[in-house]
Design an enzyme around this catalytic site. Structure first.
Site, mmCIF file in Angstrom:
data_model
loop_
_atom_site.group_PDB
_atom_site.id
_atom_site.type_symbol
_atom_site.label_atom_id
_atom_site.label_comp_id
_atom_site.label_asym_id
_atom_site.label_seq_id
_atom_site.Cartn_x
_atom_site.Cartn_y
_atom_site.Cartn_z
ATOM 1 N N TYR A 183 -2.905 -1.801 4.213
ATOM 2 C CA TYR A 183 -2.489 -0.490 3.710
ATOM 3 C C TYR A 183 -3.117 -0.348 2.328
ATOM 4 C CZ TYR A 183 0.975 -3.001 0.874
ATOM 5 O OH TYR A 183 1.584 -3.850 -0.022
ATOM 6 N N GLU A 219 -4.867 -10.471 -3.734
ATOM 7 C CA GLU A 219 -3.541 -9.864 -3.799
ATOM 8 C C GLU A 219 -2.555 -10.666 -4.657
ATOM 9 O OE1 GLU A 219 -3.395 -7.018 -2.549
ATOM 10 O OE2 GLU A 219 -5.143 -7.023 -1.239
#
Length: 231
Positions: free
Chosen positions: A17, A107
């Site tokens: 996403y 991330e």
């Protein structure tokens, strides 16, 4: 939700996403649009010190929060759909370890690993996917923000990966392109606010002109090459 043990090298799927919709991980051999449930895509409520901002002036990017937690917040936008849209990427078996290491680094700024069912938009079999989530207990989680102030902050912010406004406009377009029902009303409203701010400030040359990226996916051949596209 609990964090599961890593997948075996025989089958590894990632739910992408945010920027992972248009900046896919390296070494994927399948890409499927679809959605997950039980989450809300927070108004860009995750601080970005390493991509769309700096430690001194962090930008804002989206994260997922569990819907049960969102219901305890005094948020500034409606909950919207029960579906959070994105893409599932299957990573080539022999490249799983390399991609996992790369994603853990990409991330690392406030995100943790979760696993969740992914529902392909074509109604095919549900897939178990890994997803990186900026949980509310991490120090980069900003929580609900006034939409107008958030739009102004995004307009001003710039980081190593480029202007924060480009991230927002690209996300708006990418979500619209996944499915006839995949657009996010809050992201679209926020993107329109930023466009209005930009129109009013066109004479100010200190801010870059925002634009959505070309959404034709470019397959990346290595994690080193991927790092270059992030800069």
């Amino acid at each position: 939700m609990t964090v599961a043990t890593p997948e075996s090298n025989s089958e590894f799927w990632l739910f992408g996403y945010g920027s992972l919709i248009w900046k896919p991980p390296p070494h994927f051999d399948r890409r499927i649009p679809g959605y997950v449930t039980g989450y809300l895509m927070d108004n860009p409520g995750q601080s970005s010190q390493d991509h769309r901002g700096t430690p001194e002036a962090p930008g804002r990017v989206v994260t997922l929060i569990e819907r049960s937690f969102w219901e305890t917040l005094n948020d500034h936008h409606p909950s919207g759909s029960d579906k959070v849209w994105g893409t599932a990427y299957r990573i080539q078996a022999e490249k799983v370890a390399e991609v996992r290491e790369y994603l853990d680094i990409r991330e690392i700024n406030g995100y943790t690993i979760h696993y969740t069912p992914f529902y392909p938009s074509d109604g095919s079999t549900t897939i178990r996917t890994l997803v990186y989530i900026g949980t509310p207990d991490n120090d980069q989680f900003m929580g609900p923000q006034d939409p107008q102030k958030l739009a102004e902050h995004i307009y001003r912010s710039v980081g190593p990966s480029g202007p924060n406004i480009d991230y927002l406009l690209s996300l708006d377009v990418a979500l619209d392109n996944l499915s006839s029902e995949s657009g996010d009303e809050h992201i679209k409203d926020l993107a329109n606010m930023v466009r209005i701010i930009e129109q009013r400030a066109k004479g100010d040359k200190s801010h870059p002109t925002g634009q959505a990226v070309d959404h034709e996916l470019m397959k990346i051949g290595s994690t080193d090459e991927q790092e270059e596209t992030e800069k």
